[in-house]
Design an enzyme around this catalytic site. Structure first.
Site, PDB file in Angstrom:
ATOM      1  N   ASP A  73     -11.034   9.239 -46.209  1.00  0.00           N
ATOM      2  CA  ASP A  73      -9.886   8.902 -45.627  1.00  0.00           C
ATOM      3  C   ASP A  73      -9.133   9.867 -44.825  1.00  0.00           C
ATOM      4  O   ASP A  73      -8.621  10.970 -45.646  1.00  0.00           O
ATOM      5  CB  ASP A  73      -8.810   8.002 -46.580  1.00  0.00           C
ATOM      6  CG  ASP A  73      -7.572   7.642 -45.978  1.00  0.00           C
ATOM      7  OD1 ASP A  73      -7.465   6.861 -45.482  1.00  0.00           O
ATOM      8  OD2 ASP A  73      -6.806   8.461 -46.208  1.00  0.00           O
ATOM      9  N   TYR A  78      -3.314  14.877 -40.287  1.00  0.00           N
ATOM     10  CA  TYR A  78      -3.788  15.903 -41.136  1.00  0.00           C
ATOM     11  C   TYR A  78      -4.386  17.095 -40.591  1.00  0.00           C
ATOM     12  O   TYR A  78      -4.473  18.236 -41.531  1.00  0.00           O
ATOM     13  CB  TYR A  78      -4.697  15.307 -42.306  1.00  0.00           C
ATOM     14  CG  TYR A  78      -4.243  14.002 -42.939  1.00  0.00           C
ATOM     15  CD1 TYR A  78      -3.017  13.549 -43.113  1.00  0.00           C
ATOM     16  CD2 TYR A  78      -5.093  13.181 -43.494  1.00  0.00           C
ATOM     17  CE1 TYR A  78      -2.714  12.443 -43.673  1.00  0.00           C
ATOM     18  CE2 TYR A  78      -4.772  12.046 -44.213  1.00  0.00           C
ATOM     19  CZ  TYR A  78      -3.551  11.553 -44.124  1.00  0.00           C
ATOM     20  OH  TYR A  78      -3.047  10.374 -44.875  1.00  0.00           O
ATOM     21  N   SER A 169      -1.202   0.880 -41.537  1.00  0.00           N
ATOM     22  CA  SER A 169      -0.610   1.668 -42.836  1.00  0.00           C
ATOM     23  C   SER A 169       0.739   1.724 -42.768  1.00  0.00           C
ATOM     24  O   SER A 169       1.422   1.993 -41.554  1.00  0.00           O
ATOM     25  CB  SER A 169      -1.456   3.060 -42.820  1.00  0.00           C
ATOM     26  OG  SER A 169      -0.909   3.846 -43.938  1.00  0.00           O
ATOM     27  N   THR A 267      -7.713   7.974 -53.607  1.00  0.00           N
ATOM     28  CA  THR A 267      -7.411   9.268 -54.338  1.00  0.00           C
ATOM     29  C   THR A 267      -7.733  10.461 -53.928  1.00  0.00           C
ATOM     30  O   THR A 267      -8.340  10.597 -52.553  1.00  0.00           O
ATOM     31  CB  THR A 267      -7.686   8.940 -55.797  1.00  0.00           C
ATOM     32  OG1 THR A 267      -6.850  10.107 -56.702  1.00  0.00           O
ATOM     33  CG2 THR A 267      -9.182   9.184 -56.173  1.00  0.00           C
ATOM     34  N   THR A 268      -7.770  11.195 -54.495  1.00  0.00           N
ATOM     35  CA  THR A 268      -8.143  12.789 -53.972  1.00  0.00           C
ATOM     36  C   THR A 268      -8.131  13.864 -55.013  1.00  0.00           C
ATOM     37  O   THR A 268      -7.867  13.440 -56.098  1.00  0.00           O
ATOM     38  CB  THR A 268      -7.282  13.263 -52.901  1.00  0.00           C
ATOM     39  OG1 THR A 268      -8.163  14.291 -52.022  1.00  0.00           O
ATOM     40  CG2 THR A 268      -6.074  13.944 -53.136  1.00  0.00           C
ATOM     41  N   ARG A 274     -13.042  15.846 -62.497  1.00  0.00           N
ATOM     42  CA  ARG A 274     -12.167  14.722 -62.630  1.00  0.00           C
ATOM     43  C   ARG A 274     -12.828  13.569 -61.774  1.00  0.00           C
ATOM     44  O   ARG A 274     -12.909  12.266 -62.245  1.00  0.00           O
ATOM     45  CB  ARG A 274     -10.863  15.197 -62.356  1.00  0.00           C
ATOM     46  CG  ARG A 274      -9.932  13.721 -62.474  1.00  0.00           C
ATOM     47  CD  ARG A 274      -8.133  14.499 -62.119  1.00  0.00           C
ATOM     48  NE  ARG A 274      -7.824  14.851 -63.200  1.00  0.00           N
ATOM     49  CZ  ARG A 274      -6.785  15.474 -63.227  1.00  0.00           C
ATOM     50  NH1 ARG A 274      -6.063  16.118 -61.867  1.00  0.00           N
ATOM     51  NH2 ARG A 274      -6.000  16.110 -64.310  1.00  0.00           N
TER      52      ARG A 274
END
Ligand SMILES: NC(=O)C1=CN([C@@H]2O[C@H](COP(=O)(O)OP(=O)(O)OC[C@H]3O[C@@H](n4cnc5c(N)ncnc54)[C@H](O)[C@@H]3O)[C@@H](O)[C@H]2O)C=CC1
Ligand SMILES: O=CCc1c[nH]c2ccccc12
Length: 318
Positions: A73, A78, A169, A267-268, A274
């Site tokens: 994503d 960004y 979004s 998520t990231t 993890r």
């Protein structure tokens, strides 16, 4: 159980899923989106001053792809689409097995969405994105008629094949309705901040269920907020209890809370162990509807928003 939640439950009587394989959700246009995505919006690194290119970002995106994340994503805002593009081209995973999202912030200074997509495709080094999103609805704050006209530009990008699916979004019902009323290609997804402390149930309206009822899938970002920027809150006890019950981490309980409502999760992170753990453990258990509701109920005792607060205060949104 709907087909979405069924897709992300442990398989019973089916061939076991390959470890690390993420199930997908079928969108209203027939395309499929992997239910767990890796985002590049919140892994910040200082850009190398001479090249303006950040190798650390490439390494983290590449590690995510190599771990098994096929859904990535990004966004023009960004300022790291070139880094994402480098990770895509260096990765051994073929482009056809990846699902690449990027987003455009429609701005009065740069009104052409088609030109914005061309810039993104050039930076990413690819000839189409799998999903292209209007990053937020702020461009239409002063003139709501822009919602439908900008959406018509998005539809042209889908017709051209440069964006396989199109969506939005940070949209509320009031932003989606004018689009749904006229769309040839309705938005397939609305990517929103979604966690137990921001459930979008204001005034009795449930935005997630409303979108899903209209065929607009929901993707959640900042799903792990109770474990990151709004800690020590009312869901902690439920997360800890369910993590113990299922033998998983609290993050995995948090991710399941959204997935078990049919919500795609973005998520990231930079912690590879993890991230790999999510791929191994998240598809292998499922919360009961009662447990999902227990988390939601506890979450309603706190209200927290992490993103876009300033724009909301400036009156661009509510
Ligand atoms: N469309 C939009 O306006 C927005 C989109 N996004 C997208 O979503 C992506 C993910 O957003 P995030 O808010 O970062 O997602 P997130 O809520 O999943 O948080 C990820 C972070 O949580 C940390 N974490 C996980 N478990 C933890 C634990 N037990 N204790 C402490 N920390 C823990 C990870 O290390 C990582 O840094 C972004 O990179 C971006 O791609 C994010 C914000 C806005
Ligand atoms: O997408 C939402 C949050 C975000 C993270 N990094 C940036 C940079 C510019 C605009 C928004 C964001």
């Amino acid at each position: 159980m709907n087909s979405i939640t069924a897709a992300f439950k442990p398989s019973v009587g089916e061939a076991p899923k390959q470890q690390g394989t993420i199930p997908s959700l079928k969108l209203s246009d027939g395309n499929e989106i992997p239910l767990l995505g890796y985002g590049l919006g919140t892994i910040y690194f200082k850009k190398n001053a001479s090249s303006g290119f950040d190798e650390a970002t490439v390494s983290h995106a590449l590690a995510a792809i190599e771990a098994g994340y096929t859904h990535l994503d990004g966004a023009e805002a960004y300022a790291n689409e070139s880094e994402l593009g480098a990770a895509i081209s260096r990765s051994p995973v073929p482009r056809s097995s990846l699902f690449i999202t990027t987003k455009t912030s429609v701005s009065p200074k740069d009104p052409s969405i088609s030109a914005a997509l061309d810039r993104s495709l050039a930076a990413l080094g690819i000839d189409h994105v799998d999903l292209y999103l209007l990053h937020h609805p702020f461009f239409a704050a002063a003139d709501p008629s822009l919602l439908a006209s900008k959406w018509a530009e998005m539809e042209a990008l889908r017709d051209s094949g440069r964006a396989r699916s199109i969506g939005v979004s940070n949209f509320l019902r009031e932003h989606l309705e004018p689009i749904l009323a006229v769309a040839r290609h309705p938005p397939v997804i609305n990517q929103i901040e979604y966690h137990p402390y921001l459930q979008h149930e204001d005034g009795g309206e449930d935005l997630v269920r409303w979108c899903q009822g209209k065929g607009v899938a929901v993707a959640g970002y900042s799903v792990l907020t109770p474990l990151t920027s709004s800690r020590d809150g009312p869901v902690d006890e439920v997360y800890a209890r369910l993590a113990k019950k299922y033998g998983v981490g609290e993050s995995e309980v948090g991710l399941r809370w959204a997935l078990d409502q049919g919500v795609v999760v973005i998520t990231t992170g930079r912690n590879e162990e993890r991230l790999k753990g999510y791929l191994d453990r998240v598809p292998a258990f499922k919360l009961t509807p009662r447990e999902v509701e227990e988390i939601s109920e506890a979450g309603r005792r706190r209200r927290y928003r992490g993103y876009w607060k300033q724009r909301i205060q400036e009156g661009d949104w509510r």
